[in-house]
Design an enzyme around this catalytic site. Structure first.
Site, PDB file in Angstrom:
ATOM      1  N   ASP A   1      42.860  24.979 -48.064  1.00 41.89           N
ATOM      2  CA  ASP A   1      42.050  24.821 -46.832  1.00 41.89           C
ATOM      3  C   ASP A   1      41.301  26.093 -46.472  1.00 41.89           C
ATOM      4  OD1 ASP A   1      44.388  26.132 -45.900  1.00 41.89           O
ATOM      5  OD2 ASP A   1      44.599  24.872 -44.114  1.00 41.89           O
TER       6      ASP A   1
ATOM      7  N   HIS B   1      47.191  25.447 -50.052  1.00 43.20           N
ATOM      8  CA  HIS B   1      46.496  26.730 -50.261  1.00 43.20           C
ATOM      9  C   HIS B   1      45.074  26.496 -50.756  1.00 43.20           C
ATOM     10  CE1 HIS B   1      49.853  29.333 -49.244  1.00 43.20           C
ATOM     11  NE2 HIS B   1      50.627  28.428 -49.825  1.00 43.20           N
TER      12      HIS B   1
ATOM     13  N   ARG C   1      52.694  17.081 -39.241  1.00 43.94           N
ATOM     14  CA  ARG C   1      52.030  16.504 -40.403  1.00 43.94           C
ATOM     15  C   ARG C   1      52.804  16.839 -41.665  1.00 43.94           C
ATOM     16  NH1 ARG C   1      52.531  20.266 -43.073  1.00 43.94           N
ATOM     17  NH2 ARG C   1      51.291  22.137 -43.327  1.00 43.94           N
TER      18      ARG C   1
ATOM     19  N   ASP D   1      46.424  21.908 -40.636  1.00 45.08           N
ATOM     20  CA  ASP D   1      47.513  21.402 -39.803  1.00 45.08           C
ATOM     21  C   ASP D   1      46.993  20.937 -38.450  1.00 45.08           C
ATOM     22  OD1 ASP D   1      48.764  22.522 -41.956  1.00 45.08           O
ATOM     23  OD2 ASP D   1      49.631  24.199 -40.849  1.00 45.08           O
TER      24      ASP D   1
ATOM     25  N   SER E   1      54.550  21.593 -39.618  1.00 45.33           N
ATOM     26  CA  SER E   1      53.541  22.011 -38.637  1.00 45.33           C
ATOM     27  C   SER E   1      53.965  21.829 -37.197  1.00 45.33           C
ATOM     28  CB  SER E   1      52.224  21.281 -38.878  1.00 45.33           C
ATOM     29  OG  SER E   1      51.666  21.728 -40.050  1.00 45.33           O
ATOM     30  N   SER E   2      55.174  22.262 -36.886  1.00 46.19           N
ATOM     31  CA  SER E   2      55.613  22.200 -35.494  1.00 46.19           C
ATOM     32  C   SER E   2      54.710  23.063 -34.613  1.00 46.19           C
ATOM     33  CB  SER E   2      57.062  22.670 -35.378  1.00 46.19           C
ATOM     34  OG  SER E   2      57.199  23.966 -35.913  1.00 46.19           O
TER      35      SER E   2
HETATM   36  C1  GLA Z   1      50.110  26.487 -43.745  1.00 47.03           C
HETATM   37  C2  GLA Z   1      48.780  26.811 -43.066  1.00 47.03           C
HETATM   38  C3  GLA Z   1      47.704  25.825 -43.531  1.00 47.03           C
HETATM   39  C4  GLA Z   1      47.646  25.764 -45.058  1.00 47.03           C
HETATM   40  C5  GLA Z   1      49.039  25.560 -45.653  1.00 47.03           C
HETATM   41  C6  GLA Z   1      49.037  25.652 -47.151  1.00 47.03           C
HETATM   42  O1  GLA Z   1      50.578  25.232 -43.315  1.00 47.03           O
HETATM   43  O2  GLA Z   1      48.898  26.744 -41.663  1.00 47.03           O
HETATM   44  O3  GLA Z   1      46.466  26.185 -42.995  1.00 47.03           O
HETATM   45  O4  GLA Z   1      47.008  26.882 -45.586  1.00 47.03           O
HETATM   46  O5  GLA Z   1      49.955  26.502 -45.151  1.00 47.03           O
HETATM   47  O6  GLA Z   1      48.303  24.615 -47.690  1.00 47.03           O
END
Ligand code: GLA
Length: 351
Positions: free
Chosen positions: A31, A29, A22, A160, A118-119
């Protein structure tokens, strides 16, 4: 704890599970504080193909060395070698899987590792489906989020994994991370999205991610839930660090709403302005940018055809995301660049 995901593998059957990476268009920062995010599942994905059943999980990967070989049930995911196997072990552990729930197969992926795409979430969601896990996207995402924390010790939020599980082709997802409500927002046809790598690899385990989360929680103890906190209350927080962290979360949630509305109205310059403001807030109030990312976002913002750009994901390195006109080519900007298209979420095929 197995959440509400039911594992019902069919021993001996061959399956293929695919889960997308994604890119977060805006809302970083937020979620883990129950705020708003606007990520988009992309056409870069991880696939796990294998045969269900047996007492072990055995997987190879085309992206990393080593074979993951786990006897069920698994112990502490954090001690598994090779390290990418920790995410696999996290899913197995959170699913409480014992003998008979194994899988033998291979992982292939087009999601670049360590880039903010988000691998790890894509791997977790694909592994969960390949192991026979079934549930609503938010349930799948909850289990995988806990798997990620079990694997890395990082107290990540749900964005993610939920985006990978719930993606809708042609859309970004407006997610309320408090209620887990997901509203698909069409990405206009006259917009393109690029992900541009700063050249700085990073892992969250070695970063200040957990510190940021603790600072936000300390601020929320003072003024209540940050996404809805009163601006005057935030302004009266004495500690300047906690005050800035809170200001970022509160203002970022407002910007997520602005950008979702701008995309719905096809107002790409308003969407781009929200992205630039988000970057400034992540740089100045949240302090998760780097000089390389700042320079990259500046370069992107000055490039013709770019409506806006910002660091994406946790920061501390990794990638920037840019919203552009469709004819814009950013392939020579940064260390590497990908044009990404909004893709559907995870799916399982029984072969
Ligand atoms: C990483 C975390 C998410 C989110 C982002 C920042 O991707 O896995 O949960 O907190 O950082 O938005």
């Amino acid at each position: 704890m197995s959440w509400f995901v039911v594992f019902a593998p069919r021993p001996g059957s061959r399956v293929r599970a695919t889960a997308p990476g994604r890119v977060n268009l805006i809302g970083d920062h937020t979620d883990y504080m129950g705020g708003l995010v606007l990520p988009m599942a992309v056409d870069l994905a991880t696939t796990v193909e294998g045969v269900q059943g047996g007492d072990r999980v055995e997987l190879t990967s085309d992206l990393a060395d080593g074979v993951v070989s786990l006897e069920l049930p698994v112990g502490d995911p954090r001690t598994v070698e090779p390290p990418w196997g920790r995410y696999v072990a996290g899913v197995v552990a959170e699913g409480d899987l014992g003998p008979g729930f194994g899988l033998t197969g291979a992982v292939t992926s087009t999601v670049p590792v360590g880039s903010g795409l988000s691998s790890s979430a894509a791997l977790e969601v694909a592994v969960l489906l390949a192991l026979g896990g079934r549930g609503e996207p938010d349930e799948v995402a909850e289990l995988c989020r806990h798997a990620e924390s079990a694997a890395t010790g990082v107290p990540c939020g749900i964005m993610d994994q939920l985006c990978s599980a719930a993606g809708v082709e042609g859309h970004a997802l407006l997610i309320d991370c408090d209620t887990l409500e997901v509203v698909p927002v069409p990405v206009p046809d006259d917009a393109a999205v690029w992900v541009v790598h700063s050249g700085q690899e990073r892992t969250l385990a070695g970063s200040e991610y957990a510190t940021r989360r603790r600072q936000c929680e300390a601020a929320a103890d003072l003024v209540g839930a940050l996404p809805d906190a009163d601006l005057a209350d935030i302004g009266s927080i004495e500690d300047p660090v906690l005050r800035s962290r809170a200001r970022h979360v509160r203002s970022e949630c407002d910007r997520v709403r602005e950008m979702a509305a701008a995309l719905a109205d096809d107002d790409l310059s308003a969407a781009g302005a929200a992205m630039l403001a988000s970057h400034a807030s992540l740089r100045d109030d949240f302090e998760v940018s780097t000089p390389l990312l700042d320079a990259l976002v500046e370069e992107l913002a000055a490039t013709s055809g770019v409506h806006g750009a910002r660091l994406t994901g946790a920061g501390f390195g990794g990638c920037a995301v840019a919203l552009t006109s469709p004819g814009t080519d950013l392939s020579t900007v940064g260390a590497r660049a990908w044009r990404v298209r909004p893709a559907e979420g995870a799916r399982l095929t029984v072969l």
